[in-house]
Design a protein around this motif. Sequence first.
Motif, PDB file in Angstrom:
ATOM      1  N   SER A 201      55.188  68.006  39.440  1.00  0.00           N
ATOM      2  CA  SER A 201      56.210  69.051  39.298  1.00  0.00           C
ATOM      3  C   SER A 201      56.949  69.324  40.612  1.00  0.00           C
ATOM      4  N   THR A 202      56.206  69.443  41.715  1.00  0.00           N
ATOM      5  CA  THR A 202      56.883  69.740  42.992  1.00  0.00           C
ATOM      6  C   THR A 202      57.796  68.579  43.389  1.00  0.00           C
TER       7      THR A 202
ATOM      8  N   MET B  32      59.297  66.484  41.318  1.00  0.00           N
ATOM      9  CA  MET B  32      60.470  66.497  40.442  1.00  0.00           C
ATOM     10  C   MET B  32      61.446  67.603  40.870  1.00  0.00           C
ATOM     11  N   GLU B  33      60.893  68.717  41.336  1.00  0.00           N
ATOM     12  CA  GLU B  33      61.777  69.806  41.795  1.00  0.00           C
ATOM     13  C   GLU B  33      62.581  69.373  43.016  1.00  0.00           C
ATOM     14  N   ASP B  34      61.917  68.634  43.916  1.00  0.00           N
ATOM     15  CA  ASP B  34      62.638  68.130  45.100  1.00  0.00           C
ATOM     16  C   ASP B  34      63.780  67.212  44.676  1.00  0.00           C
ATOM     17  N   PHE B  35      63.483  66.297  43.744  1.00  0.00           N
ATOM     18  CA  PHE B  35      64.534  65.401  43.253  1.00  0.00           C
ATOM     19  C   PHE B  35      65.677  66.211  42.626  1.00  0.00           C
ATOM     20  N   ALA B  36      65.320  67.247  41.877  1.00  0.00           N
ATOM     21  CA  ALA B  36      66.331  68.047  41.177  1.00  0.00           C
ATOM     22  C   ALA B  36      67.262  68.738  42.178  1.00  0.00           C
ATOM     23  N   ARG B  37      66.707  69.061  43.374  1.00  0.00           N
ATOM     24  CA  ARG B  37      67.541  69.695  44.403  1.00  0.00           C
ATOM     25  C   ARG B  37      68.418  68.674  45.116  1.00  0.00           C
TER      26      ARG B  37
ATOM     27  N   ASN C  21      40.285  74.649  47.316  1.00  0.00           N
ATOM     28  CA  ASN C  21      40.916  73.361  47.607  1.00  0.00           C
ATOM     29  C   ASN C  21      41.245  72.555  46.355  1.00  0.00           C
ATOM     30  N   ILE C  22      40.445  72.761  45.299  1.00  0.00           N
ATOM     31  CA  ILE C  22      40.637  71.938  44.091  1.00  0.00           C
ATOM     32  C   ILE C  22      42.056  72.096  43.566  1.00  0.00           C
ATOM     33  N   GLY C  23      42.467  73.372  43.462  1.00  0.00           N
ATOM     34  CA  GLY C  23      43.819  73.638  42.973  1.00  0.00           C
ATOM     35  C   GLY C  23      44.866  73.028  43.879  1.00  0.00           C
ATOM     36  N   ALA C  24      44.648  73.179  45.182  1.00  0.00           N
ATOM     37  CA  ALA C  24      45.629  72.656  46.148  1.00  0.00           C
ATOM     38  C   ALA C  24      45.738  71.137  46.047  1.00  0.00           C
ATOM     39  N   ILE C  25      44.564  70.480  45.900  1.00  0.00           N
ATOM     40  CA  ILE C  25      44.566  69.003  45.812  1.00  0.00           C
ATOM     41  C   ILE C  25      45.287  68.559  44.543  1.00  0.00           C
ATOM     42  N   LEU C  26      44.985  69.251  43.438  1.00  0.00           N
ATOM     43  CA  LEU C  26      45.618  68.876  42.169  1.00  0.00           C
ATOM     44  C   LEU C  26      47.140  69.059  42.232  1.00  0.00           C
ATOM     45  N   ILE C  27      47.557  70.156  42.893  1.00  0.00           N
ATOM     46  CA  ILE C  27      49.011  70.386  43.005  1.00  0.00           C
ATOM     47  C   ILE C  27      49.660  69.278  43.836  1.00  0.00           C
ATOM     48  N   ARG C  28      48.953  68.856  44.893  1.00  0.00           N
ATOM     49  CA  ARG C  28      49.495  67.757  45.733  1.00  0.00           C
ATOM     50  C   ARG C  28      49.598  66.455  44.934  1.00  0.00           C
ATOM     51  N   LEU C  29      48.655  66.281  43.992  1.00  0.00           N
ATOM     52  CA  LEU C  29      48.697  65.071  43.164  1.00  0.00           C
ATOM     53  C   LEU C  29      49.701  65.192  42.016  1.00  0.00           C
ATOM     54  N   GLY C  30      50.173  66.372  41.797  1.00  0.00           N
ATOM     55  CA  GLY C  30      51.024  66.632  40.632  1.00  0.00           C
ATOM     56  C   GLY C  30      52.442  66.114  40.793  1.00  0.00           C
TER      57      GLY C  30
ATOM     58  N   ALA D 218      58.399  59.683  50.545  1.00  0.00           N
ATOM     59  CA  ALA D 218      56.990  59.867  50.188  1.00  0.00           C
ATOM     60  C   ALA D 218      56.844  60.009  48.668  1.00  0.00           C
ATOM     61  N   HIS D 219      57.792  60.734  48.060  1.00  0.00           N
ATOM     62  CA  HIS D 219      57.735  60.905  46.601  1.00  0.00           C
ATOM     63  C   HIS D 219      57.961  59.564  45.896  1.00  0.00           C
TER      64      HIS D 219
END
Lengths: 241, 351
Positions: free
Chosen positions: A201-202, A204-209, A190-199, A215-216
Amino acid sequence: MIPAASAIAVREYRSLFRVPVGWIVIALYLFLTGVVFVSSALIPGEPASLRYVFGISGWLLLPVMPAVSMRLFAEEFRSGTAEPLMTSPVSDASIVAGKYLGACLFLLTMLAPTLIYAVILAAVSDPAPDPGPILAGYLSLVLLGMLYLAVGTLVSSLTANQTLAFLGTFLFLLIALLLTGDMAARLPGNIGAILIRLGLSTRMEDFARGVIDTAHVVFFLSVSAWFLLLAFVAVESRRWR
Amino acid sequence: MISVRGVHKSFGGVHAVRGVTFEVGKGQVVGLLGANGAGKTTTIRMITGFLPPDTGSVAVAGHDTLRHSLAARAAVGYLPESAPAYSEMSVDGFLSFRGTLYGMRRRDRRNATERVLGLCDLHEVRRRRVGHLSKGFRQRVGLAAAMLHDPPVLILDEPSNGLDPKQIGQARRLIRELARDRTVLVSSHILPEVEQTCDRVIIMARGQIRVDADPKELLGSLREASPYIVEARGDAAESVLRAVPGVERVEVTSRPALDFDGTAWHTFRITAAAGAIDLREPIAATCAARGILIRELRREAPGLERVFLSLIEADEEGLPSPPGRGRWPADGRDGGGSPGGAAPQSHGAAA
């Protein structure tokens, strides 16, 4: 509160253009983004897009925003101007808000000339580029810059040394980006998953698309607000030390 | 207008201010003196709202600096020690910015700026950047900024820093003029300035108030105890002077100067016994009667500097009071006795 905060914001904004750092930051940013634009966006046969420019620009903000925010409070503490400022009838919240707004105005000024890239792209490409990803890209840069500036405001409020304020902000942001980016993906459970949710990069990728997810937007604004709140506490606590 | 009551302030384990209490009324000009580390800057910072007291309370113009901090701060015009100002701003721009912080409207700011530029003689540099100004001009810019919103209380930390003698004179006159309808608290290390400018002097040492008195009364009381300087001819002069009624102590202050015939001229510092009358006439009469030539006879002029130095010396030696022989209580232990007639008060730890 508002006239005082806006006066502080205007003073802060103008002061960035009265010292070399403001001009150097803008010149460097425009030069580097210009190089990226020419080498990545103006390629015959490729679809017209600024996606790569926005990606690199986001990384450029990492050293550039701390250079802008480093002097917000540190310079006041170093030069002694914090004393007349903090003994004037202006709340600490107004002081923090004013300084932050001044830095945000500088961010917008720095990004404004890059709009020419979109204009050039529209003029030379056929079919014309999709405006959605460009709008979303600019919004992402503004939100990312605001978040970095909020972190920088907090760090600057903790020291009277501009170099420390710059390095502290830069390293904090770098570590946060690494922890919530590539490193998070390698962490188990879960630690990795939580950190990715807080990150970032994902998001910014949505914005780039070209996706503007509310929510962002709320995430960026609320994280910025939290850091500003901490900066307010840091400034207020100076009165109690 | 300024009320400081039982204020304590510590930084870590260091007690910067210990039980300071004083009041300053409207129209008073009060000088705050003290050596480095005496606690005067910390006291000023608590009055201006820059620092809160650990215990005790501070009020300015009736507003508590903690509970009604913004109202208290609005009532104060403050010139910090080094007159810090934004070096990249013009004088006009800086004053306008300060006016906005104090909630002044554009027209009021313009009028107030003209007023303080005139008062501080800054018209010629109004368009120049603060960072390009000399120290004296920057000091005057700081003073102008402090007066801009026409506050009822002015707090000036070393206002004559960097000013030339002519400007110091102008600053003194300006402070006196401002004090007509304002309260002014001036911190300074230039003692003649405090003597000439202030109605009252507060001397701090080790975080406590050691003297709180009218400088004229204070100097008047000192004058009664001030020693006599006598330059007399011959080695017998010392014994003759010792025999003058009312003389307590005779000290030789310098090496003798030899006359053309080899006779020595000695300079003596004579301390009178407590309660003695003016000894100048008895000294002159005795010396004349005993054939001792005198070429100088005067009383040492008392100054705040002497009070100040004796206080610091006493403090460093841990004495209960400075060598002014009990004319003021050092820390409340000697109960406020004032044999010289002046009645300086102590508001130190015992207050």
